[in-house]
Design a protein around this motif. Structure first.
Motif, mmCIF file in Angstrom:
data_model
loop_
_atom_site.group_PDB
_atom_site.id
_atom_site.type_symbol
_atom_site.label_atom_id
_atom_site.label_comp_id
_atom_site.label_asym_id
_atom_site.label_seq_id
_atom_site.Cartn_x
_atom_site.Cartn_y
_atom_site.Cartn_z
ATOM 1 N N LEU A 52 0.884 -1.370 -0.060
ATOM 2 C CA LEU A 52 -0.062 0.063 0.136
ATOM 3 C C LEU A 52 0.770 1.076 -0.115
ATOM 4 N N GLY A 53 2.157 1.212 0.429
ATOM 5 C CA GLY A 53 3.126 2.203 0.455
ATOM 6 C C GLY A 53 3.378 2.700 -1.131
ATOM 7 N N ASP A 54 2.889 1.796 -2.124
ATOM 8 C CA ASP A 54 3.227 2.298 -3.714
ATOM 9 C C ASP A 54 2.046 3.264 -4.026
ATOM 10 N N LEU A 55 1.008 3.282 -3.387
ATOM 11 C CA LEU A 55 -0.177 4.342 -3.817
ATOM 12 C C LEU A 55 0.076 5.946 -3.423
ATOM 13 N N LYS A 56 1.314 6.187 -4.440
ATOM 14 C CA LYS A 56 1.635 7.515 -4.187
ATOM 15 C C LYS A 56 0.948 8.604 -4.496
ATOM 16 N N SER A 57 -0.440 8.292 -5.148
ATOM 17 C CA SER A 57 -1.603 9.446 -5.000
ATOM 18 C C SER A 57 -2.471 9.517 -3.986
ATOM 19 N N LEU A 58 -2.442 8.686 -3.193
ATOM 20 C CA LEU A 58 -3.485 8.430 -2.170
ATOM 21 C C LEU A 58 -3.419 9.693 -1.255
ATOM 22 N N VAL A 59 -4.798 9.937 -1.089
ATOM 23 C CA VAL A 59 -4.864 11.354 -0.261
ATOM 24 C C VAL A 59 -5.412 10.984 1.115
ATOM 25 N N SER A 60 -6.300 9.738 1.002
ATOM 26 C CA SER A 60 -7.047 9.322 2.307
ATOM 27 C C SER A 60 -7.125 7.700 2.313
ATOM 28 N N LEU A 61 -6.660 7.159 3.627
ATOM 29 C CA LEU A 61 -6.542 5.871 3.676
ATOM 30 C C LEU A 61 -7.589 5.423 4.922
ATOM 31 N N GLY A 62 -8.614 5.354 4.709
ATOM 32 C CA GLY A 62 -9.382 4.582 5.805
ATOM 33 C C GLY A 62 -9.481 3.179 5.968
ATOM 34 N N LEU A 63 -9.048 2.814 7.010
ATOM 35 C CA LEU A 63 -8.991 1.226 7.349
ATOM 36 C C LEU A 63 -9.452 1.133 8.663
ATOM 37 N N TYR A 64 -10.306 2.213 9.446
ATOM 38 C CA TYR A 64 -10.639 2.019 10.656
ATOM 39 C C TYR A 64 -11.819 1.204 11.010
ATOM 40 N N GLN A 65 -12.030 0.747 12.270
ATOM 41 C CA GLN A 65 -13.022 -0.276 12.716
ATOM 42 C C GLN A 65 -13.041 -1.515 11.726
ATOM 43 N N ASN A 66 -11.825 -2.220 11.756
ATOM 44 C CA ASN A 66 -11.850 -3.541 11.018
ATOM 45 C C ASN A 66 -11.126 -4.585 12.313
ATOM 46 N N ASN A 67 -10.440 -5.360 11.759
ATOM 47 C CA ASN A 67 -9.900 -6.478 13.004
ATOM 48 C C ASN A 67 -8.331 -6.686 12.217
ATOM 49 N N LEU A 68 -7.884 -5.741 11.791
ATOM 50 C CA LEU A 68 -6.507 -5.816 11.104
ATOM 51 C C LEU A 68 -5.453 -6.171 12.303
ATOM 52 N N THR A 69 -4.297 -6.954 11.881
ATOM 53 C CA THR A 69 -3.425 -7.409 12.937
ATOM 54 C C THR A 69 -2.005 -6.706 12.398
ATOM 55 N N GLY A 70 -0.821 -7.152 13.170
ATOM 56 C CA GLY A 70 0.207 -6.986 12.839
ATOM 57 C C GLY A 70 0.858 -5.572 12.839
ATOM 58 N N SER A 71 1.807 -5.188 12.403
ATOM 59 C CA SER A 71 2.162 -3.902 12.741
ATOM 60 C C SER A 71 2.039 -2.807 11.553
ATOM 61 N N ILE A 72 2.316 -1.650 11.862
ATOM 62 C CA ILE A 72 1.931 -0.495 10.726
ATOM 63 C C ILE A 72 3.344 -0.565 9.742
ATOM 64 N N PRO A 73 3.130 -0.808 8.535
ATOM 65 C CA PRO A 73 4.393 -0.871 7.466
ATOM 66 C C PRO A 73 4.943 0.481 7.647
ATOM 67 N N PRO A 74 6.355 0.450 7.656
ATOM 68 C CA PRO A 74 7.078 1.629 7.576
ATOM 69 C C PRO A 74 6.860 2.307 6.139
ATOM 70 N N THR A 75 6.442 1.267 5.081
ATOM 71 C CA THR A 75 6.459 1.970 3.515
ATOM 72 C C THR A 75 5.174 3.032 3.697
ATOM 73 N N LEU A 76 4.160 2.839 4.187
ATOM 74 C CA LEU A 76 3.560 4.131 4.356
ATOM 75 C C LEU A 76 3.754 5.175 4.485
ATOM 76 N N SER A 77 4.953 5.662 4.871
ATOM 77 C CA SER A 77 5.665 6.982 4.877
ATOM 78 C C SER A 77 5.958 7.360 3.423
ATOM 79 N N ASN A 78 5.740 6.436 2.346
ATOM 80 C CA ASN A 78 6.096 6.882 1.179
ATOM 81 C C ASN A 78 4.848 7.788 0.465
ATOM 82 N N LEU A 79 3.790 7.549 1.202
ATOM 83 C CA LEU A 79 2.353 8.076 0.740
ATOM 84 C C LEU A 79 2.567 9.834 1.100
ATOM 85 N N SER A 80 3.208 10.609 0.255
ATOM 86 C CA SER A 80 3.607 11.875 0.578
ATOM 87 C C SER A 80 2.514 12.870 0.334
ATOM 88 N N ASN A 81 1.454 12.250 -0.324
ATOM 89 C CA ASN A 81 0.159 13.222 -0.430
ATOM 90 C C ASN A 81 -1.040 12.854 0.388
#
Length: 217
Positions: free
Chosen positions: A111-140
C-alpha cells in the motif's frame, strides 16, 4: 460512467489503445484479487466482473478522465477477509475507504506504492500486525485513519515525514513503545493515540532510544 468519460476513453483508444487496455486490465486484476480475498454477504461486489475490461463500470469504483481508478468506497459493506498486496498497483488511487468492515490480517506493505493516495480509511476492522513503514511513502496523504483495529508493534517514526497530514487516528489498537512527536506528528495531540494500553508517550528527545518497527518489551 458519464458521456464525458466515454468520450475520453474513445479519444484515448484512438491515441494509444494498448496502453488504455493494459492499464484497465492491471487495475481490474488488482481489484478482482481483493474481491476473491473477501467474503461479501451482501453482494456489494457483484458488479466486479473480471470479464469486463474496464473496472470503471463497477459499483463502488470511481475513475478519472483517463479511466484510471481513483476511488474505492466500500465502507460499511460487511466484508470479511484480507487486504491483498495487489491493491498497490492502483497507481492513481486517491481514496481507499474500507472502514467498518471485518477485514483481518496485516496491512500489505505494498500500500506504500499508492503515491497518489490522499485518504487511507481502514478504521474499525480487525487488522493485525504492525504498521508498515512503507506507508511513509504516501507523501500526498492527508487523512490517515487506522483506529479501532488490533494493530501491534511500534509506530514507525518514518511516518513523521508525512507533511500533508490533516487527520491522524491510530487510537484503539495495541500499539506499544512511545508515540513520535516530531515532524508532522507534532501537531497531533494524544487523542490520536489514545486507548493503546502499551503505548507510552510522548517520546523525549535525547532520552528515548528509537527502535523502528518490531515488537515492544
Amino acid at each position: 460512467m458519464t458521456h464525458f468519460h466515454y468520450l475520453a476513453l474513445f479519444l484515448l483508444l484512438l491515441s494509444d489503445p494498448f496502453a488504455v487496455v493494459a492499464n484497465a486490465n492491471s487495475e481490474g486484476d488488482a481489484l478482482y484479487a481483493f474481491r476473491r480475498a473477501v467474503k461479501d454477504p451482501n453482494n456489494v461486489l457483484q458488479s466486479w466482473d473480471p470479464t469486463l475490461v474496464d473496472p470503471c463500470t463497477w459499483f463502488h469504483v470511481t475513475c478519472d478522465d483517463h479511466n484510471r481508478v481513483t476511488r474505492v468506497d466500500l465502507g460499511h459493506a460487511k466484508l470479511s477477509g484480507h487486504l491483498v498486496p495487489q491493491l498497490g498497483r492502483l497507481q492513481r488511487l486517491q481514496f481507499l475507504e474500507l472502514s467498518n468492515n471485518d477485514l483481518m490480517g496485516p496491512i500489505p506493505k505494498e500500500l506504500g506504492d499508492l503515491k497518489s493516495l490522499v485518504s487511507l480509511g481502514l478504521y474499525q476492522n480487525n487488522l493485525t500486525g504492525s504498521i508498515p513503514p512503507t506507508l511513509s511513502n504516501l507523501s500526498n496523504l492527508k487523512f490517515f485513519r487506522l483506529n479501532s483495529n488490533n494493530l501491534t508493534g511500534r509506530i514507525p517514526r518514518e511516518l513523521t515525514k508525512l507533511t500533508n497530514l490533516k487527520i491522524l487516528d491510530l487510537s484503539d489498537n495495541d500499539l506499544c513503545g512511545t508515540f513520535p512527536t516530531s515532524g508532522s506528528f507534532s501537531k497531533f495531540s494524544e487523542q490520536s493515540f489514545r486507548n493503546n494500553p502499551r503505548l507510552k508517550g510522548p517520546e523525549l528527545m535525547g532520552f528515548v532510544r528509537y527502535d523502528i518497527g518490531g515488537s515492544c518489551n
